[in-house]
Design a protein around this motif. Structure first.
Motif, PDB file in Angstrom:
ATOM      1  N   ASN A  21       0.868  -1.176   0.000  1.00  0.00           N
ATOM      2  CA  ASN A  21       0.000   0.000   0.000  1.00  0.00           C
ATOM      3  C   ASN A  21       0.906   1.228   0.000  1.00  0.00           C
ATOM      4  O   ASN A  21       1.897   1.272   0.733  1.00  0.00           O
ATOM      5  CB  ASN A  21      -0.874   0.036   1.244  1.00  0.00           C
ATOM      6  CG  ASN A  21      -1.942  -1.028   1.236  1.00  0.00           C
ATOM      7  OD1 ASN A  21      -2.168  -1.693   0.229  1.00  0.00           O
ATOM      8  ND2 ASN A  21      -2.606  -1.206   2.347  1.00  0.00           N
ATOM      9  N   VAL A  22       0.567   2.201  -0.830  1.00  0.00           N
ATOM     10  CA  VAL A  22       1.375   3.417  -0.926  1.00  0.00           C
ATOM     11  C   VAL A  22       0.486   4.649  -1.004  1.00  0.00           C
ATOM     12  O   VAL A  22      -0.641   4.591  -1.485  1.00  0.00           O
ATOM     13  CB  VAL A  22       2.309   3.392  -2.164  1.00  0.00           C
ATOM     14  CG1 VAL A  22       3.350   2.305  -2.042  1.00  0.00           C
ATOM     15  CG2 VAL A  22       1.532   3.247  -3.442  1.00  0.00           C
ATOM     16  N   ALA A  23       1.026   5.754  -0.518  1.00  0.00           N
ATOM     17  CA  ALA A  23       0.448   7.072  -0.753  1.00  0.00           C
ATOM     18  C   ALA A  23       1.217   7.657  -1.926  1.00  0.00           C
ATOM     19  O   ALA A  23       2.408   7.395  -2.080  1.00  0.00           O
ATOM     20  CB  ALA A  23       0.590   7.956   0.475  1.00  0.00           C
ATOM     21  N   LEU A  24       0.537   8.415  -2.771  1.00  0.00           N
ATOM     22  CA  LEU A  24       1.146   8.917  -4.000  1.00  0.00           C
ATOM     23  C   LEU A  24       1.046  10.427  -4.116  1.00  0.00           C
ATOM     24  O   LEU A  24       0.064  11.028  -3.690  1.00  0.00           O
ATOM     25  CB  LEU A  24       0.439   8.331  -5.224  1.00  0.00           C
ATOM     26  CG  LEU A  24       0.347   6.820  -5.313  1.00  0.00           C
ATOM     27  CD1 LEU A  24      -0.582   6.428  -6.442  1.00  0.00           C
ATOM     28  CD2 LEU A  24       1.714   6.233  -5.517  1.00  0.00           C
ATOM     29  N   VAL A  25       2.044  10.980  -4.754  1.00  0.00           N
ATOM     30  CA  VAL A  25       1.987  12.364  -5.207  1.00  0.00           C
ATOM     31  C   VAL A  25       2.099  12.289  -6.714  1.00  0.00           C
ATOM     32  O   VAL A  25       3.093  11.791  -7.245  1.00  0.00           O
ATOM     33  CB  VAL A  25       3.139  13.202  -4.626  1.00  0.00           C
ATOM     34  CG1 VAL A  25       3.136  14.591  -5.229  1.00  0.00           C
ATOM     35  CG2 VAL A  25       3.044  13.279  -3.119  1.00  0.00           C
ATOM     36  N   GLY A  26       1.069  12.756  -7.414  1.00  0.00           N
ATOM     37  CA  GLY A  26       1.092  12.734  -8.874  1.00  0.00           C
ATOM     38  C   GLY A  26       1.833  13.921  -9.443  1.00  0.00           C
ATOM     39  O   GLY A  26       2.009  14.935  -8.774  1.00  0.00           O
ATOM     40  N   GLU A  27       2.284  13.768 -10.663  1.00  0.00           N
ATOM     41  CA  GLU A  27       2.944  14.883 -11.345  1.00  0.00           C
ATOM     42  C   GLU A  27       1.919  15.866 -11.891  1.00  0.00           C
ATOM     43  O   GLU A  27       2.215  17.012 -12.124  1.00  0.00           O
ATOM     44  CB  GLU A  27       3.835  14.347 -12.461  1.00  0.00           C
ATOM     45  CG  GLU A  27       5.011  13.558 -11.932  1.00  0.00           C
ATOM     46  CD  GLU A  27       5.904  13.044 -13.027  1.00  0.00           C
ATOM     47  OE1 GLU A  27       5.379  12.537 -14.040  1.00  0.00           O
ATOM     48  OE2 GLU A  27       7.123  13.141 -12.863  1.00  0.00           O
ATOM     49  N   THR A  28       0.720  15.372 -12.132  1.00  0.00           N
ATOM     50  CA  THR A  28      -0.384  16.204 -12.610  1.00  0.00           C
ATOM     51  C   THR A  28      -1.646  15.723 -11.903  1.00  0.00           C
ATOM     52  O   THR A  28      -1.606  14.812 -11.089  1.00  0.00           O
ATOM     53  CB  THR A  28      -0.574  16.059 -14.136  1.00  0.00           C
ATOM     54  OG1 THR A  28      -0.875  14.698 -14.430  1.00  0.00           O
ATOM     55  CG2 THR A  28       0.673  16.486 -14.894  1.00  0.00           C
ATOM     56  N   GLN A  29      -2.768  16.302 -12.259  1.00  0.00           N
ATOM     57  CA  GLN A  29      -4.045  15.819 -11.735  1.00  0.00           C
ATOM     58  C   GLN A  29      -4.317  14.430 -12.286  1.00  0.00           C
ATOM     59  O   GLN A  29      -3.765  14.035 -13.297  1.00  0.00           O
ATOM     60  CB  GLN A  29      -5.175  16.764 -12.165  1.00  0.00           C
ATOM     61  CG  GLN A  29      -5.050  18.148 -11.586  1.00  0.00           C
ATOM     62  CD  GLN A  29      -5.321  18.175 -10.101  1.00  0.00           C
ATOM     63  OE1 GLN A  29      -6.089  17.395  -9.580  1.00  0.00           O
ATOM     64  NE2 GLN A  29      -4.665  19.079  -9.407  1.00  0.00           N
ATOM     65  N   GLY A  30      -5.165  13.657 -11.630  1.00  0.00           N
ATOM     66  CA  GLY A  30      -5.573  12.391 -12.207  1.00  0.00           C
ATOM     67  C   GLY A  30      -5.354  11.167 -11.361  1.00  0.00           C
ATOM     68  O   GLY A  30      -5.370  10.060 -11.867  1.00  0.00           O
ATOM     69  N   ARG A  42       7.735   8.954  -6.104  1.00  0.00           N
ATOM     70  CA  ARG A  42       6.511   9.669  -5.733  1.00  0.00           C
ATOM     71  C   ARG A  42       5.570   8.811  -4.893  1.00  0.00           C
ATOM     72  O   ARG A  42       4.449   9.195  -4.622  1.00  0.00           O
ATOM     73  CB  ARG A  42       5.799  10.182  -6.969  1.00  0.00           C
ATOM     74  CG  ARG A  42       6.629  11.236  -7.664  1.00  0.00           C
ATOM     75  CD  ARG A  42       5.791  11.993  -8.657  1.00  0.00           C
ATOM     76  NE  ARG A  42       6.568  13.054  -9.225  1.00  0.00           N
ATOM     77  CZ  ARG A  42       6.444  14.327  -8.856  1.00  0.00           C
ATOM     78  NH1 ARG A  42       5.591  14.666  -7.936  1.00  0.00           N
ATOM     79  NH2 ARG A  42       7.178  15.241  -9.424  1.00  0.00           N
ATOM     80  N   GLY A  43       6.044   7.647  -4.492  1.00  0.00           N
ATOM     81  CA  GLY A  43       5.249   6.768  -3.654  1.00  0.00           C
ATOM     82  C   GLY A  43       5.857   6.638  -2.274  1.00  0.00           C
ATOM     83  O   GLY A  43       7.071   6.576  -2.118  1.00  0.00           O
ATOM     84  N   LEU A  44       5.014   6.624  -1.269  1.00  0.00           N
ATOM     85  CA  LEU A  44       5.440   6.479   0.120  1.00  0.00           C
ATOM     86  C   LEU A  44       4.785   5.222   0.676  1.00  0.00           C
ATOM     87  O   LEU A  44       3.554   5.153   0.755  1.00  0.00           O
ATOM     88  CB  LEU A  44       5.005   7.697   0.935  1.00  0.00           C
ATOM     89  CG  LEU A  44       5.220   7.635   2.436  1.00  0.00           C
ATOM     90  CD1 LEU A  44       6.710   7.692   2.745  1.00  0.00           C
ATOM     91  CD2 LEU A  44       4.503   8.779   3.120  1.00  0.00           C
ATOM     92  N   PRO A  45       5.583   4.202   1.030  1.00  0.00           N
ATOM     93  CA  PRO A  45       4.979   2.986   1.581  1.00  0.00           C
ATOM     94  C   PRO A  45       4.191   3.302   2.851  1.00  0.00           C
ATOM     95  O   PRO A  45       4.626   4.095   3.685  1.00  0.00           O
ATOM     96  CB  PRO A  45       6.189   2.100   1.908  1.00  0.00           C
ATOM     97  CG  PRO A  45       7.325   2.660   1.146  1.00  0.00           C
ATOM     98  CD  PRO A  45       7.047   4.121   0.967  1.00  0.00           C
ATOM     99  N   LEU A  46       3.032   2.689   2.965  1.00  0.00           N
ATOM    100  CA  LEU A  46       2.177   2.889   4.128  1.00  0.00           C
ATOM    101  C   LEU A  46       2.210   1.653   5.024  1.00  0.00           C
ATOM    102  O   LEU A  46       2.366   0.538   4.529  1.00  0.00           O
ATOM    103  CB  LEU A  46       0.729   3.127   3.684  1.00  0.00           C
ATOM    104  CG  LEU A  46       0.472   4.348   2.819  1.00  0.00           C
ATOM    105  CD1 LEU A  46      -0.962   4.340   2.318  1.00  0.00           C
ATOM    106  CD2 LEU A  46       0.768   5.619   3.600  1.00  0.00           C
ATOM    107  N   PRO A  47       2.014   1.844   6.320  1.00  0.00           N
ATOM    108  CA  PRO A  47       1.861   0.677   7.185  1.00  0.00           C
ATOM    109  C   PRO A  47       0.664  -0.148   6.722  1.00  0.00           C
ATOM    110  O   PRO A  47      -0.344   0.404   6.272  1.00  0.00           O
ATOM    111  CB  PRO A  47       1.597   1.283   8.564  1.00  0.00           C
ATOM    112  CG  PRO A  47       2.090   2.692   8.484  1.00  0.00           C
ATOM    113  CD  PRO A  47       1.930   3.106   7.048  1.00  0.00           C
ATOM    114  N   LYS A  48       0.774  -1.455   6.825  1.00  0.00           N
ATOM    115  CA  LYS A  48      -0.282  -2.348   6.355  1.00  0.00           C
ATOM    116  C   LYS A  48      -1.635  -2.044   6.994  1.00  0.00           C
ATOM    117  O   LYS A  48      -2.681  -2.173   6.369  1.00  0.00           O
ATOM    118  CB  LYS A  48       0.122  -3.789   6.627  1.00  0.00           C
ATOM    119  CG  LYS A  48      -0.310  -4.735   5.577  1.00  0.00           C
ATOM    120  CD  LYS A  48       0.282  -6.094   5.793  1.00  0.00           C
ATOM    121  CE  LYS A  48      -0.214  -6.919   4.671  1.00  0.00           C
ATOM    122  NZ  LYS A  48       0.582  -7.763   3.989  1.00  0.00           N
TER     123      LYS A  48
END
Length: 102
Positions: A21-30, A42-48
């Motif tokens: 599971n990851v949190a994301l920051v996109g380069e654009t909208q979408g 641009r992905g940050l691993p999340l705790p399960k």
């Protein structure tokens, strides 16, 4: 946004993130799409145990709070109004404002 990594372009980070599971920051909208391609940095691993919804707000809410407080300071004001003051965003705005002596 947030989601589960279902495919990668390879490499060490890609292999590490696969299936997580990851949190994301996109380069654009979408980031509302069912699938999205983003660079691995641009992905940050999340705790399960963290819900994806909470992970999705891990970037947006803090950046929103920082931007609001920054705009207030830039305008030379001492206060702002947030209609989301009772939620997580409101708490972040209040903490950030206190740190900036607003």
């Amino acid at each position: 946004g947030s989601g589960v990594v279902v495919g990668t372009g390879g490499g060490l980070i890609g292999r590490f993130m696969m299936g997580k599971n990851v949190a994301l920051v996109g380069e654009t909208q979408g980031l509302w799409a069912e699938y999205v391609v983003v660079p691995s940095d641009r992905g940050l691993p999340l705790p399960k145990e963290m819900p994806l919804g909470a992970g999705a707000s891990s970037f947006v809410n803090p950046l929103t709070a920082m931007a609001l407080v920054s705009e207030v300071r830039r305008a030379g004001l001492r206060s702002a109004i947030s209609t989301a003051a009772g939620g997580a965003l409101g708490a972040m705005i209040r903490r950030r404002a206190a740190l900036q002596d607003l």
